[in-house]
Design an enzyme around this catalytic site. Structure first.
Site, short mmCIF file in Angstrom:
data_model
loop_
_atom_site.label_atom_id
_atom_site.label_comp_id
_atom_site.label_asym_id
_atom_site.label_seq_id
_atom_site.Cartn_x
_atom_site.Cartn_y
_atom_site.Cartn_z
N CYS A 181 52.23 110.50 9.79
CA CYS A 181 53.21 111.24 9.90
C CYS A 181 54.41 109.72 11.35
CB CYS A 181 52.51 111.77 11.09
SG CYS A 181 51.08 112.93 10.81
N ASN A 183 54.48 121.46 11.13
CA ASN A 183 54.60 120.28 11.23
C ASN A 183 54.52 119.27 9.80
OD1 ASN A 183 52.86 116.75 10.88
ND2 ASN A 183 51.37 116.99 12.22
N HIS A 240 58.12 112.40 16.35
CA HIS A 240 56.93 112.89 14.50
C HIS A 240 56.65 114.90 15.11
CE1 HIS A 240 54.82 114.90 12.20
NE2 HIS A 240 53.45 114.62 13.14
#
Length: 321
Positions: free
Chosen positions: A113, A277, A247
């Site tokens: 990430c 995500n 993120h």
């Protein structure tokens, strides 16, 4: 003196959209449970015939078109991804082939990430060191391919997509006074090795898993101080930021951060609500959308900060192209 800047951005998401209601038909969950815990309402899902490199190439093509460049203007292709199934050829090489490039250097970076912000720093360093004049930096992940669709704690989180940036050299003679803030500020990066298993994509076939509460506690307790340090390295106070793009993991992490670091005037990216995500894609995807909608003006300072697997983190202040 050679500095760097982001010349253009691009993003891409698959057409298929999966809602919380759709997920409720697959696992024991509902819209209220998902939105109250992570803030996600929809996510985009790539099909079996849409590999990671295709997502990446679409985003890259848009960035090139926006910059008014052709593929052979690029010296180096960096792709941040942790979901490419094949090890060779790497995703960057496949993107270069899809775009018809002739002879770029091609490298993948797997920092999960935090991959895009690591790749952006690597591009900045390569240009400053004279190794490249223009770098195509892409964050692309197909998280739905490594997801356990029977696990309601993880399958509700993930989506697929890609975001791209063109990083190029800029000389002080082109408008930057020596010592002025560069288009891409110094990176603050590092890791927490003892928490390396907190976010995982492992096994055969590979599957995504995480210690959600551990990551949440670290992000809410440790991330604000790190974000402030990233601002300090760029010579800016948090209240001078026009935007904050973290993120896109969890709305409960994202929303309080700007206030905690003192970025009282910043627009905070909340693309997690619509995209879920998307791992390494989440920061460039969210940033490109804000710029495309005109919410961040050219030249505005924006803090980017990625965190996740390993447990790695990287952040820097950039200027909007």
């Amino acid at each position: 003196m050679t500095g760097t800047r982001i010349a253009a951005l691009g993003h891409y998401q698959p057409a298929k959209v999966l809602t919380n209601q759709d997920l409720a038909e697959l696992v024991d969950t509902d819209d209220a449970w998902i939105t109250s815990r992570v803030g996600i309402r929809t996510r985009h899902v790539a099909g079996p015939d849409e590999p990671v490199d295709e997502l990446a190439a679409h985003a890259a093509g848009k960035a090139l078109a926006t910059a008014g460049l052709v593929p052979d203007d690029i010296d180096l292709v960096l792709v941040a991804t942790s979901t490419a199934i094949d090890r060779s050829p790497n995703t960057a090489a496949r993107v270069a082939a899809r775009l018809g490039m002739k002879s770029p250097a091609t490298m993948d970076l797997n920092v999960v990430c935090a991959g895009f912000t690591h790749a952006l720093a690597t591009a900045d360093h390569a240009v400053r060191a004279g190794g490249a004049r223009r770098v195509l930096v892409i964050g692309a992940d197909k998280m739905t391919e490594v997801c356990d669709w029977t696990d309601r704690t993880t399958c509700v989180l993930v989506g697929d997509g890609a975001g791209a940036a063109i990083v190029e050299a800029v000389d002080s003679a082109e408008g930057e006074e020596p010592g002025a803030a560069p288009g891409i500020g110094p990176v603050l990066w590092g890791s927490v090795p003892e928490m390396g298993n907190a976010v995982r994509i492992e096994g055969t076939p590979p599957r995504f898993a995480q210690e959600g509460q551990s990551v949440y506690r670290w992000a809410t307790q440790q991330l604000p101080a790190l974000a402030r340090k990233a601002c300090e390295r760029s010579g800016l106070a948090p209240e001078e930021l026009a935007g904050v793009v973290l993120h896109q993991a969890n709305l409960r992490i994202i929303e309080p951060l700007a206030a905690k670091i003192g970025a009282v005037n910043a627009i905070v990216a909340r693309d997690v609500v619509d995209s879920g995500n998307t791992s390494a894609a989440s920061i460039p995807l969210a940033l490109a959308k804000l710029v495309e909608r005109g919410e961040l003006p050219s030249g505005a300072p924006v803090l980017l900060f990625g965190f996740g697997g390993n447990l790695s983190y990287a952040g820097q202040v950039i200027r909007v192209p």
